[in-house]
Design an enzyme around this catalytic site. Structure first.
Site, short mmCIF file in Angstrom:
data_model
loop_
_atom_site.label_atom_id
_atom_site.label_comp_id
_atom_site.label_asym_id
_atom_site.label_seq_id
_atom_site.Cartn_x
_atom_site.Cartn_y
_atom_site.Cartn_z
N HIS A 1 109.51 29.70 21.76
CA HIS A 1 109.77 31.14 21.68
C HIS A 1 108.79 31.86 20.73
O HIS A 1 109.01 33.03 20.41
CB HIS A 1 111.21 31.37 21.22
CG HIS A 1 112.22 30.68 22.09
ND1 HIS A 1 112.49 31.07 23.40
CD2 HIS A 1 113.02 29.61 21.86
CE1 HIS A 1 113.41 30.27 23.92
NE2 HIS A 1 113.75 29.38 23.01
N SER B 1 82.13 41.40 19.57
CA SER B 1 82.34 42.58 20.41
C SER B 1 81.03 43.33 20.60
O SER B 1 80.18 43.37 19.71
CB SER B 1 83.38 43.49 19.75
OG SER B 1 83.38 44.77 20.35
N ASN C 1 85.57 37.41 19.32
CA ASN C 1 86.32 37.12 20.54
C ASN C 1 86.22 35.63 20.88
O ASN C 1 85.13 35.08 20.94
CB ASN C 1 85.77 37.95 21.71
CG ASN C 1 85.91 39.44 21.46
OD1 ASN C 1 86.88 39.89 20.86
ND2 ASN C 1 84.93 40.21 21.92
#
Length: 347
Positions: free
Chosen positions: A1, A122, A130
Site C-alpha cells: 500500500h 530536463s 529524470n
C-alpha cells in the site's frame, strides 16, 4: 500500500527480485523443450511419401527430437506464444523493480541514488534528474506484453493448419519483443549494479516511521501474554498517541505503553524496559526474524547460498546447450562434406 510496514534491508529487497527472476528464468528455459523440436519432413501437413530421415536432419541442426504429428508441426505456434508469455512475465518482474526504485529515488523518499549515467536531465529545468533507465524498463515491459497479447488474439480463431494470421500476423511484433526482452535484461542489470542505497536515510526513516509496531505487538504476545488481537489494538493506540505527541517510534518506552494501556483500555501492562528498547530498534527487529524467510542475516545467508547454487546450475545448463549446438554444427559440416564427396553415377 506504499506505507511504512516493517523494517527490512536493501539486500532483502533485492533478494526478493532475485527469487522472482530465478522463477522467470525457469519458465523461459522450460520453453526450450517445446521449441527445440524439428518440423522438417512434415511437408504441407501430412508428411511425405519419400523415405527421408527426419531424425538425421534434426540431429544435424541441433534439435532434441522431431515433431510426431505432421499437421501439428505446421499448425502449432503455442511454443512461440509460450516464449512470449514467459518473456512478458520476466519483463513484468523488472518493471516492478523499476517502479519500486523510481519511488525510492524521489526527493520525498530519498532512499536510493542512481548515477547520472542511467539518468537524464530536463530539457528546461536544470535541477531535474529524470530516471530514464527506469522509464525504459517500465515501457519495454508493456511492449513485450503487447506482443504476447497480439499473438494470443491472432491465434484464437485461426484454423489448426497453416495460415497467414497464425503464422505471420499474430507474431508481427514477436521478434522485436524478444529482442526488447534481451535489451531490457541488460538495462536492468546495469541499473541494479549502479544503484546505491542511502543507508543513513533508510535508517532514519525506519527509526521514526513506526514500522516497528508489529514487533511491539509481538512483544506483548510473547512477554505480556496478550492475544495478538488485543496486542494489535493496544499498539495501534500507542502509535496514535505517539504521533499526536510528536514522539518518534524509537522513543516509545515501556512506561509510555503502560500509560496508554491504562488510559485507553484499563489494562495494567508491565513490559521489561530493555525488551521494549530492543523491539523499537529496527536493526534488532530485522535480526529477530529468523527461519521464516525474513531479512535477518541468518536467513539471507541461507537464501544467498540457495541462489548461488541455482545460478551455478543455470550457467551449467546454458553451457551444455551451447556445447550441444556447437557439436551439432560440427556434425552437420562433416555430414555435408561426406555427402559432397560422393561421386554420382555418370559424373
Amino acid at each position: 500500500h506504499l506505507q511504512p510496514a516493517q523494517p527490512v534491508t536493501y539486500g532483502y529487497f533485492l533478494a526478493g527480485f532475485a527469487q522472482a527472476l530465478e522463477r522467470d528464468f525457469a519458465r523461459l528455459t522450460e520453453c526450450r523443450a517445446r521449441i527445440n523440436m524439428s518440423p522438417l519432413g512434415a511437408g504441407a501437413m501430412a508428411g511425405t511419401s519419400f523415405p527421408i530421415d527426419r531424425e538425421a536432419t534434426a540431429r544435424w541442426l541441433g534439435f532434441d527430437t522431431v515433431g510426431l504429428h505432421a499437421q501439428d508441426c505446421i499448425a502449432a505456434r503455442d511454443f512461440l506464444a509460450e516464449l512470449l508469455g514467459a518473456a512478458a512475465m520476466t519483463a513484468t518482474t523488472w518493471s516492478r523493480l523499476a517502479q519500486d526504485m523510481f519511488v525510492m529515488t524521489t526527493f520525498e523518499f530519498g532512499t536510493l541514488n542512481l548515477p547520472d549515467s542511467v539518468a537524464q536531465t530536463s530539457s528546461m529545468m536544470p535541477q531535474k534528474k529524470n530516471m530514464s533507465a527506469l522509464e525504459v524498463l517500465r515501457a519495454g515491459s508493456a511492449q513485450i506484453m503487447g506482443a504476447h497479447t497480439t499473438a494470443m488474439a491472432g491465434l484464437k480463431s485461426a484454423h489448426y493448419s497453416f495460415g497467414f494470421d497464425s503464422c505471420c500476423d499474430a507474431f508481427r511484433w514477436a521478434w522485436d519483443a524478444l529482442d526488447g526482452a534481451v535489451r531490457g535484461a541488460a538495462v536492468a542489470a546495469v541499473v541494479v549494479g549502479k544503484a546505491r542505497p542511502r543507508v543513513d536515510r533508510m535508517a532514519d526513516l525506519a527509526r521514526v516511521n513506526y514500522s516497528i509496531a508489529t514487533d511491539l505487538a509481538d512483544l506483548l504476545v510473547r512477554d505480556g501474554g496478550y492475544s495478538f488481537r488485543d496486542a494489535h489494538h493496544l499498539v495501534g493506540a500507542v502509535v496514535r498517541a505517539a504521533m499526536k505527541r510528536g514522539t518518534t517510534a524509537d522513543r516509545i518506552t515501556s512506561s509510555f505503553i503502560a500509560e496508554i494501556a491504562d488510559t485507553a483500555f484499563g489494562w495494567q501492562v508491565d513490559l521489561d524496559a530493555d525488551a521494549v528498547t530492543r523491539a523499537v530498534d529496527p536493526a534488532q527487529a530485522v535480526q529477530a526474524r529468523r527461519d521464516t524467510g525474513g531479512p535477518s542475516t541468518h536467513d539471507l545467508d541461507r537464501l544467498f547460498e540457495s541462489l548461488d547454487g541455482a545460478l551455478a546450475q543455470d550457467r551449467e545448463m546454458l553451457r551444455a546447450w551451447t556445447a550441444a549446438g556447437e557439436a551439432a554444427a560440427d556434425g552437420l559440416e562433416m555430414a555435408f562434406e561426406a555427402l559432397a564427396s560422393v561421386t554420382r553415377p555418370g559424373a
